[in-house]
Structures are given as C-alpha cells and as structure tokens.
Write an enzyme that holds these catalytic residues in place. Structure first.
Site, PDB file in Angstrom:
ATOM      1  N   LYS A  76       0.807  -1.223   0.000  1.00 47.26           N
ATOM      2  CA  LYS A  76       0.000   0.000   0.000  1.00 47.26           C
ATOM      3  C   LYS A  76       0.842   1.276   0.000  1.00 47.26           C
ATOM      4  O   LYS A  76       2.022   1.267   0.341  1.00 47.26           O
ATOM      5  CB  LYS A  76      -0.964  -0.014   1.195  1.00 47.26           C
ATOM      6  CG  LYS A  76      -2.171  -0.914   0.914  1.00 47.26           C
ATOM      7  CD  LYS A  76      -3.259  -0.833   1.957  1.00 47.26           C
ATOM      8  CE  LYS A  76      -4.426  -1.730   1.518  1.00 47.26           C
ATOM      9  NZ  LYS A  76      -5.450  -1.875   2.555  1.00 47.26           N
TER      10      LYS A  76
ATOM     11  N   ARG B 278      -3.590 -10.003   5.135  1.00 46.90           N
ATOM     12  CA  ARG B 278      -3.992 -10.106   3.724  1.00 46.90           C
ATOM     13  C   ARG B 278      -2.829  -9.594   2.891  1.00 46.90           C
ATOM     14  O   ARG B 278      -2.498  -8.409   2.944  1.00 46.90           O
ATOM     15  CB  ARG B 278      -5.257  -9.252   3.530  1.00 46.90           C
ATOM     16  CG  ARG B 278      -5.827  -9.235   2.131  1.00 46.90           C
ATOM     17  CD  ARG B 278      -7.034  -8.293   2.091  1.00 46.90           C
ATOM     18  NE  ARG B 278      -7.587  -8.175   0.757  1.00 46.90           N
ATOM     19  CZ  ARG B 278      -7.094  -7.381  -0.180  1.00 46.90           C
ATOM     20  NH1 ARG B 278      -6.061  -6.605   0.061  1.00 46.90           N
ATOM     21  NH2 ARG B 278      -7.658  -7.346  -1.367  1.00 46.90           N
TER      22      ARG B 278
HETATM   23  C1  7PJ Z   1      -8.223  -4.359   2.012  1.00 40.56           C
HETATM   24  C2  7PJ Z   1      -9.262  -5.180   1.618  1.00 40.56           C
HETATM   25  C3  7PJ Z   1      -7.870  -4.310   3.395  1.00 40.56           C
HETATM   26  C4  7PJ Z   1      -9.622  -5.918   3.767  1.00 40.56           C
HETATM   27  C5  7PJ Z   1      -8.469  -4.140  -0.101  1.00 40.56           C
HETATM   28  C6  7PJ Z   1      -5.589  -3.284  -1.602  1.00 40.56           C
HETATM   29  C7  7PJ Z   1      -6.873  -2.558  -1.768  1.00 40.56           C
HETATM   30  N1  7PJ Z   1      -9.960  -5.969   2.471  1.00 40.56           N
HETATM   31  N2  7PJ Z   1      -9.415  -5.024   0.289  1.00 40.56           N
HETATM   32  N3  7PJ Z   1      -8.613  -5.113   4.226  1.00 40.56           N
HETATM   33  N4  7PJ Z   1      -7.729  -3.725   0.938  1.00 40.56           N
HETATM   34  N5  7PJ Z   1     -10.287  -6.665   4.650  1.00 40.56           N
HETATM   35  O1  7PJ Z   1      -5.486  -4.502  -1.707  1.00 40.56           O
HETATM   36  O2  7PJ Z   1      -4.586  -2.580  -1.391  1.00 40.56           O
HETATM   37  O3  7PJ Z   1      -6.992  -3.589   3.864  1.00 40.56           O
HETATM   38  S1  7PJ Z   1      -8.310  -3.618  -1.739  1.00 40.56           S
END
Ligand code: 7PJ
Length: 256
Positions: free
Chosen positions: A203, A237
């Site tokens: 990020k 994640r």
């Molecule tokens: C996140 C997400 C996060 C959860 C994305 C990216 C943007 N779901 N979906 N937490 N970020 N739970 O992958 O940078 O931080 S999309």
C-alpha cells in the site's frame, strides 16, 4: 490470506489475473506458497476507483470461486454488494470480506442466511473520494467505535461471533499519520474479541515510508505484516505469501 484481484485496474498487480484462467493459476501458486485463505476481488476499491456494475463483478468473481471451491483452501470474496455475496456463497465462498462492513441494505442478511464468515472493515467515505480530506479527532477510538457498532449489528443479525473478524482498513479514508497511528496502536483492537485482519501489502503508506513504487514494496510489506502480527493481527492479507510465511515462521519459532 493471499490476494487475487480479478480486475483490470488493481493498483498492486495491475491486471495480473484479468481472466479466470490467470486467477486460477495465481491461486494455485499462492496455495503452494502456503496461503491459508484466498481473497478474491472483482471490484477495485483503491483510492479514486469507480464502482463496477454487478453483472461484471459476478462475471469476474463467480467462476473463480466455483473453481476454487473444490480446493482445500477456503475462499473469501471481497465485495460490498449483497447480490454478489449471495452468488459467492452459493458458489462456495466461506467468507465475505466487505470493505463497507456489511452496511449495504441486505448485506447482513445475506451473510447471516448463508451461514458464512465475514470480515467487517472500517472505511471513512467511499473509494472515489475517501482520500480527499479524511479527518478524525481520535482515529483509533473512532475506528474502534465503528467496528464495535458493526460487530453488534452483525451479532444482532444472527451472524455468530466465531464467524466474524474486524479490520481497521488501512488506506481507506485515512492520512499517512492516521494509518501509522492505527498500526502503532493495533493491539487496542484485540479486546473486541474477534480476530483482527490487516491489509497493508504494497500500500501507499509503505511507498511513503520507503520511497519505493508499488512494484518494489515486498520487503516493506513483509515488515508491515510481521509488525501487525506482533501487535495482535490474526490474519494478514498479502500479495506475497511465501515471503510473509517465512517471516512469520521465524517469529512463531521464537515466540512459541
Ligand atoms: C483491504 C481489503 C484491506 C480488507 C483491499 C488493496 C486494496 N480488504 N481489500 N482489508 N484492501 N479486509 O489490496 O490494497 O486492507 S483492496
């Protein structure tokens, strides 16, 4: 949790898995690297992104979920649309990962009726405009208060506590300082009594810290995931499963 974006415009991997076939190939690779979960997303929620229509999101996501449902690794689906949630659950998804914390009309009901898990994430504003001018008096207290309310709403809708996780939503309507405060004080979310999920992989916050562009944030991402786990995250994640696994193996060996 390994990330699979079935989108042509993801910021982090820019259309790496635009087709079902590519997504399945990438899924096999992440499983091989040791992913415990696969998170499938068909709508980019990066800052400035536009919503995709439902038919397109279904077309991107459902074939991948169906194909993965026979695998040993459970699948979560990154969506805010109740219709997509229901189709994903029918196709075999074990969790709905909603950056909107099941606030859409019918979303709580879709997850409760499906008997699956859910991750409730905090976001201030909407992806199209959320980074314009995010403001908090006390970011940790406000994000925590929001997540407590959404947990209560999910429990009241009949979703069992052991099927819920929360996420402070790094980068979703937060300045650099807000993101840093949330990570510094991540341990304060543990007393909400459900696992904390954290997404920091590749990020912008890591770009700002290191001066690296998105293709060159592996080491920063591993450091951030490790730090999140040390501060209580139960699920991270990530795009880079193998490197993250290795870092956590070292941590777990020493910490056990
Ligand atoms: C996140 C997400 C996060 C959860 C994305 C990216 C943007 N779901 N979906 N937490 N970020 N739970 O992958 O940078 O931080 S999309």
């Amino acid at each position: 949790m390994g990330v699979i974006n079935v989108t042509p415009d993801s910021f982090s991997d820019g259309g790496l898995c635009a087709s079902t076939e590519d997504a399945l190939r990438h899924a096999a690779c992440l499983i091989e690297q040791g992913a415990d979960w696969l998170d499938i997303g068909g709508e980019s929620s990066r800052p400035g992104s536009m919503p995709v229509d439902m038919a397109e999101e279904l077309r991107r996501v459902i074939p991948v979920v169906e194909a993965l449902s026979s695998m040993d690794v459970p699948v979560s689906v990154d969506t805010s649309k109740p219709e997509v949630m229901r189709a994903a659950i029918r196709a075999g998804a074990a969790m709905i990962n909603d950056v909107n914390a099941l606030r859409a009309a019918g979303a709580l009901e879709a997850v409760a009726a499906g008997g699956v898990s859910a991750c409730l994430m905090h976001m201030q504003g909407e992806p199209g405009s959320m980074q314009a001018d995010p403001r908090y008096d006390d970011v940790v207290a406000e994000v925590k208060g929001f997540l407590r309310q959404r947990l209560d709403a999910a429990l009241a809708a009949g979703i069992q506590r052991d099927r819920l996780a929360i996420d402070p939503g790094f980068g979703f309507g937060k300045t650099h300082d807000h993101n840093i405060k949330l990570l510094r004080h991540l341990d304060r979310f543990s007393d909400l009594g459900v696992p904390v999920l954290v997404g920091l992989s590749r990020k912008a916050i890591l770009g700002k810290m290191t001066g690296r562009n998105v293709g060159d944030r592996l080491h920063a991402s591993v450091a951030a995931a490790l730090m999140a786990v040390i501060k209580g995250a139960g699920i991270v994640r990530v795009h880079d499963v193998k490197a993250t696994r290795d870092a956590l193996a070292v941590y777990n060996a020493v910490n056990s």
